[in-house]
Design a protein around this motif. Sequence first.
Motif, short mmCIF file in Angstrom:
data_model
loop_
_atom_site.label_atom_id
_atom_site.label_comp_id
_atom_site.label_asym_id
_atom_site.label_seq_id
_atom_site.Cartn_x
_atom_site.Cartn_y
_atom_site.Cartn_z
N ALA A 104 0.71 -1.10 0.02
CA ALA A 104 0.01 -0.01 -0.03
C ALA A 104 1.05 1.26 0.02
O ALA A 104 1.69 1.53 1.10
N PHE A 105 0.76 1.81 -1.15
CA PHE A 105 1.81 2.94 -1.57
C PHE A 105 1.01 4.34 -1.84
O PHE A 105 0.13 4.06 -2.63
N PHE A 106 1.30 5.32 -1.22
CA PHE A 106 0.55 6.73 -1.67
C PHE A 106 1.35 7.14 -2.78
O PHE A 106 2.52 7.68 -2.94
N ALA A 107 0.51 7.25 -4.06
CA ALA A 107 1.16 7.93 -5.01
C ALA A 107 0.61 9.47 -5.20
O ALA A 107 -0.33 9.75 -5.60
N GLY A 108 1.68 10.25 -4.63
CA GLY A 108 1.49 11.81 -4.42
C GLY A 108 0.83 12.35 -5.91
O GLY A 108 0.07 13.23 -6.17
N ASP A 109 1.59 11.90 -6.86
CA ASP A 109 1.41 12.63 -8.21
C ASP A 109 -0.04 12.22 -8.65
O ASP A 109 -0.81 13.00 -9.54
N GLU A 110 -0.74 10.75 -8.21
CA GLU A 110 -2.08 10.68 -8.79
C GLU A 110 -3.09 11.00 -7.51
O GLU A 110 -4.14 10.88 -7.73
N GLY A 111 -2.48 11.28 -6.22
CA GLY A 111 -3.25 11.49 -5.19
C GLY A 111 -4.27 10.22 -4.69
O GLY A 111 -5.29 10.43 -4.38
N LEU A 112 -3.64 8.96 -4.92
CA LEU A 112 -4.35 7.94 -4.55
C LEU A 112 -3.33 6.96 -4.03
O LEU A 112 -2.04 6.90 -4.20
N TRP A 113 -3.92 5.82 -3.20
CA TRP A 113 -3.03 4.68 -2.83
C TRP A 113 -3.02 3.87 -3.87
O TRP A 113 -4.19 3.21 -4.36
N GLU A 114 -2.07 3.13 -4.18
CA GLU A 114 -2.02 2.02 -4.83
C GLU A 114 -1.86 0.67 -4.16
O GLU A 114 -0.88 0.62 -3.28
N ILE A 115 -2.80 0.17 -4.17
CA ILE A 115 -2.93 -1.22 -3.10
C ILE A 115 -2.75 -2.49 -3.87
O ILE A 115 -3.46 -2.70 -5.04
N ASN A 116 -1.93 -3.53 -3.56
CA ASN A 116 -1.93 -4.81 -3.98
C ASN A 116 -2.38 -5.56 -2.87
O ASN A 116 -1.63 -5.85 -1.83
N LEU A 117 -3.42 -6.21 -3.04
CA LEU A 117 -4.00 -7.18 -2.16
C LEU A 117 -4.18 -8.57 -2.42
O LEU A 117 -4.70 -9.16 -3.22
N PRO A 118 -3.43 -9.38 -1.82
CA PRO A 118 -3.29 -10.80 -1.66
C PRO A 118 -4.64 -11.49 -1.11
O PRO A 118 -5.11 -11.54 0.07
N LEU A 119 -5.63 -11.76 -2.29
CA LEU A 119 -6.73 -12.17 -1.85
C LEU A 119 -6.74 -13.50 -1.00
O LEU A 119 -7.80 -13.83 -0.33
N ASP A 120 -5.71 -14.23 -1.14
CA ASP A 120 -5.74 -15.58 -0.41
C ASP A 120 -5.99 -15.37 1.16
O ASP A 120 -6.39 -16.40 1.85
#
Length: 153
Positions: A104-120
Amino acid sequence: MVMELEFVKIERCDKETEEVLAEESDAFLNTPIKYVKDHLKEFIYVESKNFEEINVDAISLEVDDVFGTYMALFGFKKQKKYASTIKQFLETHLHTDSEKNYSAFFAGDEGLWEINLPLDFIQGFSEELSLRETVSVTYEFVKQLNETIKKND
């Protein structure tokens, strides 16, 4: 329980180039999630009008090349100030004794969180689910995250 979501776009894409391999109909979502494990070079890109309710534009489903886990990737439109709530929620609600390979990283240039969520590691997910059911489980998880942020704000 599977939510009734109104789908706008469903695409199969190449992981390396992000090239659209095919646009799919709503019926494709009845395909088992195992599809992405059987087609490791692809990801499934899904847009729904309902995603606005959970502060997400689209969800991509794939299998992580390193860990072999099913993943949901999405941009989460919340401010950076919610970092501790978001990360604490993920730590608490991802159930595993092994490494929790989320990011979960905040992308300041886009103003949103980039989340990679392990569904398992999400309650209710299994490899027996369809793509539609997997999107629904992901939607419910992100909805809970939104409710937690609202409650803690």
